[in-house]
Design an enzyme around this catalytic site. Structure first.
Site, mmCIF file in Angstrom:
data_model
loop_
_atom_site.group_PDB
_atom_site.id
_atom_site.type_symbol
_atom_site.label_atom_id
_atom_site.label_comp_id
_atom_site.label_asym_id
_atom_site.label_seq_id
_atom_site.Cartn_x
_atom_site.Cartn_y
_atom_site.Cartn_z
ATOM 1 N N THR A 177 -0.763 -2.356 -4.377
ATOM 2 C CA THR A 177 -2.284 -2.689 -4.796
ATOM 3 C C THR A 177 -2.957 -1.714 -5.269
ATOM 4 O O THR A 177 -2.604 -0.186 -4.976
ATOM 5 C CB THR A 177 -3.164 -3.193 -3.368
ATOM 6 O OG1 THR A 177 -2.603 -4.074 -2.761
ATOM 7 C CG2 THR A 177 -4.293 -2.693 -3.446
ATOM 8 N N ASP A 201 -7.928 -13.157 -8.201
ATOM 9 C CA ASP A 201 -8.589 -13.202 -6.592
ATOM 10 C C ASP A 201 -9.749 -13.563 -6.796
ATOM 11 O O ASP A 201 -10.574 -12.244 -7.622
ATOM 12 C CB ASP A 201 -7.247 -12.873 -5.974
ATOM 13 C CG ASP A 201 -7.887 -11.511 -5.851
ATOM 14 O OD1 ASP A 201 -8.717 -10.892 -5.957
ATOM 15 O OD2 ASP A 201 -7.388 -10.958 -5.013
ATOM 16 N N GLY A 202 -10.295 -13.824 -5.720
ATOM 17 C CA GLY A 202 -12.150 -13.322 -5.708
ATOM 18 C C GLY A 202 -12.709 -14.652 -5.020
ATOM 19 O O GLY A 202 -13.158 -14.701 -7.213
ATOM 20 N N GLY A 203 -13.477 -14.883 -4.347
ATOM 21 C CA GLY A 203 -14.482 -16.353 -4.392
ATOM 22 C C GLY A 203 -13.637 -17.644 -4.984
ATOM 23 O O GLY A 203 -14.437 -18.753 -5.433
ATOM 24 N N LYS A 235 -2.439 -5.036 -8.322
ATOM 25 C CA LYS A 235 -3.097 -5.855 -8.051
ATOM 26 C C LYS A 235 -4.362 -4.714 -7.660
ATOM 27 O O LYS A 235 -4.518 -3.407 -7.363
ATOM 28 C CB LYS A 235 -2.711 -6.629 -6.541
ATOM 29 C CG LYS A 235 -3.815 -7.096 -5.789
ATOM 30 C CD LYS A 235 -3.470 -7.160 -4.863
ATOM 31 C CE LYS A 235 -4.980 -8.560 -3.845
ATOM 32 N NZ LYS A 235 -5.549 -7.624 -3.409
ATOM 33 N N TYR A 284 1.078 -1.319 0.189
ATOM 34 C CA TYR A 284 -0.345 0.078 -0.068
ATOM 35 C C TYR A 284 0.762 1.263 0.444
ATOM 36 O O TYR A 284 1.530 1.436 0.905
ATOM 37 C CB TYR A 284 -1.277 0.367 1.371
ATOM 38 C CG TYR A 284 -1.687 -0.769 1.431
ATOM 39 C CD1 TYR A 284 -3.359 -0.500 0.073
ATOM 40 C CD2 TYR A 284 -2.282 -2.122 2.033
ATOM 41 C CE1 TYR A 284 -4.063 -1.450 0.503
ATOM 42 C CE2 TYR A 284 -3.392 -2.840 2.455
ATOM 43 C CZ TYR A 284 -4.298 -2.779 1.663
ATOM 44 O OH TYR A 284 -5.573 -3.730 1.196
ATOM 45 N N ARG A 330 -14.523 -5.808 -0.904
ATOM 46 C CA ARG A 330 -14.602 -5.155 -0.027
ATOM 47 C C ARG A 330 -14.374 -3.607 0.046
ATOM 48 O O ARG A 330 -14.080 -2.767 0.904
ATOM 49 C CB ARG A 330 -13.405 -5.729 0.753
ATOM 50 C CG ARG A 330 -13.069 -7.000 1.688
ATOM 51 C CD ARG A 330 -11.771 -7.797 1.846
ATOM 52 N NE ARG A 330 -11.060 -7.474 3.517
ATOM 53 C CZ ARG A 330 -12.533 -7.092 4.317
ATOM 54 N NH1 ARG A 330 -12.992 -8.486 3.987
ATOM 55 N NH2 ARG A 330 -11.990 -6.984 5.786
#
Lengths: 360, 360, 360, 360
Positions: free
Chosen positions: C157, C286-288, C219, C131, C246
């Protein structure tokens, strides 16, 4: 007020013996087409126009020279005396009073001539639905009686070479009283009155000649190619129908079938049959129409008029002829209301008011 | 904090008499458009940008020379004193405090001049929504009063030539107290104040001249061809709307209608009307917007600003002017937050942030 | 046995304090992207090959010269000591034992150097997630420490210029103990460690120089145009992500975003960044992802490797390092099983095994 | 009467030990393909023809010179003695009596020769399904026995290089009694009978030579390219199958896979294999077929015949050989009924009767 057809059905269900309710309400197989017919209309979004003068909305139309006050018409259904003692005579008279077209079933439980008289009195219009029976002589005799009694067109049912197997039949089938077979009378062989499985396009011409040239429509068409073949064989038009989900289960819902059929007849070669509305072959539709918005969606997708079946039976069961008249005027009122909100002052303004995509 | 509009509605429902809640919350017919309006926004996925400098996010815009701090605007709704004693005056003042545009309904239950004063004090902007009534003299008088009181634009409602039939009406309709008709006063004939059914594109010019050249928007447009016709007739833009699902049931949800209309006005011939934002005809939208992400999706699909109706009524009922102001600043905050997360530092960065496909 | 991640989550939910479970499990806004991420993979049908020799299935890959035994990688997640006392050190060691890539969050609750050592011991690979904080000096110091501790790549990110508003926050937010901020230590101003909102494509180059030339991935990319811009600015590849639902609610589910991004990088101009796997820019997702079939679908749609976040936290909470290792080997086993059934003996055989259409 | 397969399954479920019911009924992974197989057929609308002579409907066909009375065939399923003491012998005899094709599984719990005799007596047709086992000598021996016993074709199962992981297994797996392995007998190493994972297209030729030139079909094909490769390697056709949702979960439902595969073989280069029906490679399908309308939809989309698996097991469990015969004649009757209603007097009339779009 807009008729609440779901409520009307609930009332009829409470009134009627269960096997009669099921006989009317049920469909074939898993009843997938039965359910999908209703649902498919509700997935057709409307695309209203604005800033049109709709201070007067006119739902009237002319079909082969006959004036009707509404494009909401009564579909042929069998043995209406199961629903109400006055049966088809009551329904036909109510339709005529509402300025609506009535179609009499071959399986009428009232005498053809009585129905003709009931319609003639208020100056209405009726057509005769034809099941070609195994005994073609018997079929021809009925057709001739219907024409003599004033039928303005013949409707050849083409989607019932055999009877669809109903889901709700449980051995305890509806037993139709012998007295209901008022038009055929006692037969040497009951099989003679069964539907023939060998009806073909050639029978359009046969019916046309029996009818002395009145229009012959083919009911039960779902495919554009079949629609074109009907017209090429002399039909004045087709009724897009899957028999209310009572014949081939999983047949395409009529709301999906309508536009391609209408497009095929609009774009096809010049029809051989008599000229329909606007000089073209006419396309009609039935199946799952339950509100004025459904009627509007059907007209927007290319139908000339829209047939309603089961709701008429519920209205007949609950209220006799006045009930049927109220249903038809109510649906017509719902259509007129929707037309006003969609910027259509007459039926000529309706085509194109439906969203082309399939959405939910 | 992001306002939870579902919770706000539940609180308002508990507070208000049932018939008033139903009058506001209900839709016409089977309420299919009412439900679909809300659902359709949620099916629009967003396509955020990354690595943009969003250390400051600006939600401000300029409409025909007037500065607004937010594209979240207050849709015209009738008889707001049914929700709160201070009615439209409270709502208008709250919008002005939030830097948001307020649109006053012809069916206002507060005097036009009082509303104008309430907006002028904090230096806000308001528009006047016009139902062309059967008595055009009465209509013209109201419009002139609105212009004199400071209305910056006129909004011609075009989707209500007749009143949609509401599903939740039960005879026990809302009886609007006579005292609420503060702007028309006692009339010789109540029918004079009913909406005219013969309003056409020509009335855009009539209103424009009544307004002395201030912009005229047409509200209720769902079709690209109608949008182009409005602009050709002198409109400064259109509001894509189906009247919150209160007029033609089954009318296309606005989230589906918006992009084609915006495209038509972007690609169409040069408009005859006054130049809108960015020199083009302006497109607005209402119906089912309930969160900052909905606002972002609407702006991404081509809207200049977005109108919110029922949530304002719930906020007014629960919290008066402060409640409305909190709702508008909350929604604006939610929009700014979503803009930051989508890489948009200003409204100019927003177009194109919505996924083109229809998914669920 | 294939890990049952739903059951693992139920167990973790029972073990963890509610606010910590909610902190991990929750999403922003209405949590629509959170739910859609999971659902979207399940709508991707697989198109297996037959009659391939799969007597040995190899899930290994090489990323910029580093060998991994599996394309199932650990996504960066914050403050893992909230889930288990050993936190990131345990997770990192477990990943290394499983031959899986581990990504350490800037918000690590373990010291960077301790994590580096825990990975080095079994000979694993880890990357450092960055970050960019308001205090860029602080950011640079962390990055230099990570590189010194052995990070093989940097993950910028890009989808969090501000913090997404979580649905489940209720005032009683998770209070992260001060002792967890082990890497930044006491700061003059807490705001210095907040994420910067002015990060742009230029920061890719800045990070690259800080990293001394190790690959920099971006990302949070969902758009093909952004992916191309990242590569043009020097990124070695992108991670298609919406931050697990999020950040921006209603952001496109990653299963829908992946193929267009992969296509854009495959078809785009030659990237300026370091050459990724197979000489091209690398695309991750990514994700799920919750099962081996999900991993297969992601690889089939163009991902080089797949990151898993929440399931790792559940495994850590329930079983510490051994739990995480079992999860990763279990998912890898599920992938190998699915590869065998799909006729893919190695990852090179996987592209194209997913059905292109969107079905349910 | 049309068989109600859902009811038949409920009866079988009540009769069978739970682990046996689950062994038959279950699928792999999350059972998504298992459920989708059934659902996908029901989303295929039918497009019936009208005005065809269907006074006699013929469901018969010829497959490589063998006459069958119905395109409804029995899929190979394992260990049928778990369902009924007479096992495969009963099923095979029943199929022959119904004029239906029977396929015997490598995992038969009856001796191959006993099955051959049971089919030969009523003059039926059967094929032998081949799992290539690790011990190819053992495999070859079984194939030679099957050919000697009268198998008319070989079906190479290609979608099971390893065994799919079943969702319903709970440690308490079905323990197949040793006496059921009647065809392989006691083996030096149980692993010899396990399915080989290195089966390739070359094995089509190997099987063909073992079979002495009888047709070899490949079962488990979902991709057009694989189908073409099978034919190029000498296969006489393919069976579109995902192993009833028991192998790769999330494999494409067969109702979606069928038409592209049929199209590829229709349009592909001339096959090298023996000429199938109508001089072309033959395409078959299984998975989720539960009614005559499903069979019609499959034939309309290009299948030559349709295999039914689980329903046969339920019929066997509930009624032994007579139960299976009634099921097959019932499904055939349902097909004939649907054909009549769709205007198809023979199977040659069926192609094209399905709606091309995917609707629900």
């Amino acid at each position: 007020m807009v008729p609440d057809i779901a409520q009307l059905e609930r009332r009829a269900r409470a009134l009627l013996p269960r096997e009669i309710y099921d006989f009317y309400a049920g469909g074939s197989g898993r009843e997938e087409t039965l359910r999908a017919n209703v649902k498919a209309w509700r997935r057709r979004w409307l695309l209203p126009h604005v800033l049109r003068d709709v201070s007067s909305v006119d739902t009237s139309l002319s079909l082969w020279g006959t004036a009707l006050r509404t494009p909401v018409a009564v579909a042929p259904t069998a043995f209406q005396r199961l629903a109400h003692p006055e049966g088809e005579v009551a329904t036909a008279a109510a339709a005529a009073q509402a300025g609506a077209l009535f179609v009499l079933s071959t399986r009428s439980s009232c005498r053809i001539e009585d129905v003709g008289a009931a319609v003639a009195e208020p100056g209405g219009t009726w057509w005769f639905q034809v099941y070609v029976m195994r005994d073609r002589g018997l079929t021809a005799a009925l057709v001739r009686r219907a024409v003599a009694a004033g039928a303005a067109a013949l409707v050849l049912t083409a989607d019932a070479p055999v009877i669809g197997r109903k889901r709700r039949d449980r051995g305890e089938d509806v037993v139709t009283p012998a007295e209901f077979f008022v038009n055929t009378g006692p037969l040497a062989d009951a099989g003679d009155a069964e539907q023939a499985a060998d009806v073909t396009f050639a029978d359009i011409g046969w019916l046309s000649s029996l009818g002395g040239g009145i229009p012959v429509l083919v009911k039960g068409v779902l495919r554009p190619d079949d629609a074109q073949a009907c017209v090429a064989a002399g039909a004045a038009g087709v009724i897009v129908s899957n028999h209310g989900g009572r014949q081939l289960d999983r047949a395409l819902p009529t709301a999906l079938a309508l536009a391609p059929v209408a497009g095929a007849l609009r774009d096809g070669a010049a029809p051989a049959g008599p000229a329909g509305p606007a000089g073209r072959s006419a396309v009609f539709v039935d199946g799952g129409v339950r509100a004025g918005e459904d009627v509007l969606a059907a007209l927007a997708a290319g139908a000339v008029a829209v047939f309603v079946g089961r709701p008429v039976l519920w209205a007949l069961a609950c209220g006799g002829a006045p009930g049927v008249r109220d249903l038809l005027t109510g649906l017509t009122g719902g259509l007129a209301h929707a037309m006003a909100l969609a910027g259509a002052a007459s039926l000529a303004d309706v085509p194109g008011l439906a969203y082309p995509g399939d959405t939910d």
